[in-house]
Write an enzyme that holds these catalytic residues in place. Structure first.
Site: not given
Ligand code: F3S
Length: 292
Positions: A12, A38, A93, A123, A188, A217-218, A260
């Site tokens: 991202c 990760h 970020c 986070e 986000c 986790s994502n 990631s």
């Molecule tokens: Fe990535 Fe920042 Fe969104 S790290 S998932 S752009 S909050």
């Protein structure tokens, strides 16, 4: 075999920025505070450039460069780094930074901070550190019991990668208990887009391949989503974990990847998938030769 790759697969914006920053750093002693993402390969590449991972700030010496990853850190850790005389390279970020500012301001105005997210995620720990670790952290309806029946002034924020639907359900429960509430939907859009695309893609294909770190986790959330919408979901960290027998004979395969996952890992998986077609062409050619 048709291979459909999600447009949102991979890094991202925030992770991309953090990684670029890390790879552009140099100096005698440079560290990332925790693994930058990760992904073993990226961490290894940084190590080869002399950038190590530091987990404990006690090991930091004056003039050391410390890169803060996209997840961000608590306020007191910035202070600690300054006291140690470290050079801070802040790759938090901007979206996460924005949550820190909200939480710090509303906490100073007397609001009770509630974070919807995973209490063990860096986070979330970082966000909590901007209200003196006083936030209540909830991640499902059972956690609502942690809250008083009559909350006073509440400021509600979410972990950036939290699931939208769960967030709506939990916020509507919290509203019932608060006298005054300010809600910031801090999820986000990158996560949302990635998840929505994964839903759409997994409905169209015979199998979905999700590429991501086992600790990410994502990526795990993407796997769950794909499993719900497709009869076959395969979660792999890189091409070496892909067993081609799992996808042999399928006509349409979808690919998505966590925030990631580097582009070169996605490409390596695609190349391996293409090798199934090459094998098939070679088998067909051999069979034709025998028939002749
Ligand atoms: Fe990535 Fe920042 Fe969104 S790290 S998932 S752009 S909050």
């Amino acid at each position: 075999m048709e291979i459909l790759v999600a447009k949102s697969a991979g890094f991202c914006f925030g992770v991309k920025k953090a990684i670029e920053k890390a790879f552009n750093e140099n100096g005698e002693r440079v560290f990332t505070y925790g693994p930058i993402i990760h992904n073993k390969q990226v961490v290894e590449d940084l190590k080869n450039r002399g950038i190590e991972v530091v987990e404990d700030l006690e090991n930091i010496k004056p003039k050391d460069k410390v890169i803060i990853r996209s997840h961000g850190i608590p306020k007191n850790e910035y202070k600690k780094l300054e006291e140690k005389g470290a050079i801070i390279v802040d790759a938090t970020c901007p979206y996460v930074k924005h949550i820190h500012k909200i939480v710090e301001q509303r906490y100073s105005e007397g609001y009770k901070i509630i974070i919807v997210g995973d209490e063990n995620h860096p986070e979330v720990k970082g966000i909590n550190g901007w209200c003196d670790n006083t936030a209540t952290i909830i991640s499902d309806v059972n956690d609502i019991e942690k809250l008083n029946q009559n909350l006073g002034k509440v400021c509600l924020v979410a972990q950036t990668t939290f699931n939208q639907n769960k967030w709506y359900n939990l916020s509507s429960e919290i509203i019932k208990r608060a006298k005054e509430i300010i809600i910031y939907n801090t999820i986000c859009s990158a996560t949302d887009e990635r998840q929505n695309e994964a839903i759409e893609l997994s409905k169209q294909v015979d199998a979905m391949i999700i590429i991501g770190g086992k600790n990410s986790s994502n990526s795990r959330k993407l796997y769950e989503i794909c499993k719900e919408n497709c009869k076959k979901a395969i979660f792999i960290e890189d091409e070496s974990e892909l067993d081609l027998n799992d996808i042999k004979g399928l006509s349409k395969v979808g690919i998505t990847a966590g925030a990631s996952t580097p582009d070169y890992t996605i490409k390596a998986v695609i190349d391996k998938l293409h090798s199934v077609d090459i094998e098939k062409i070679e088998d067909d050619a051999k069979n034709e030769e025998h028939e002749l």
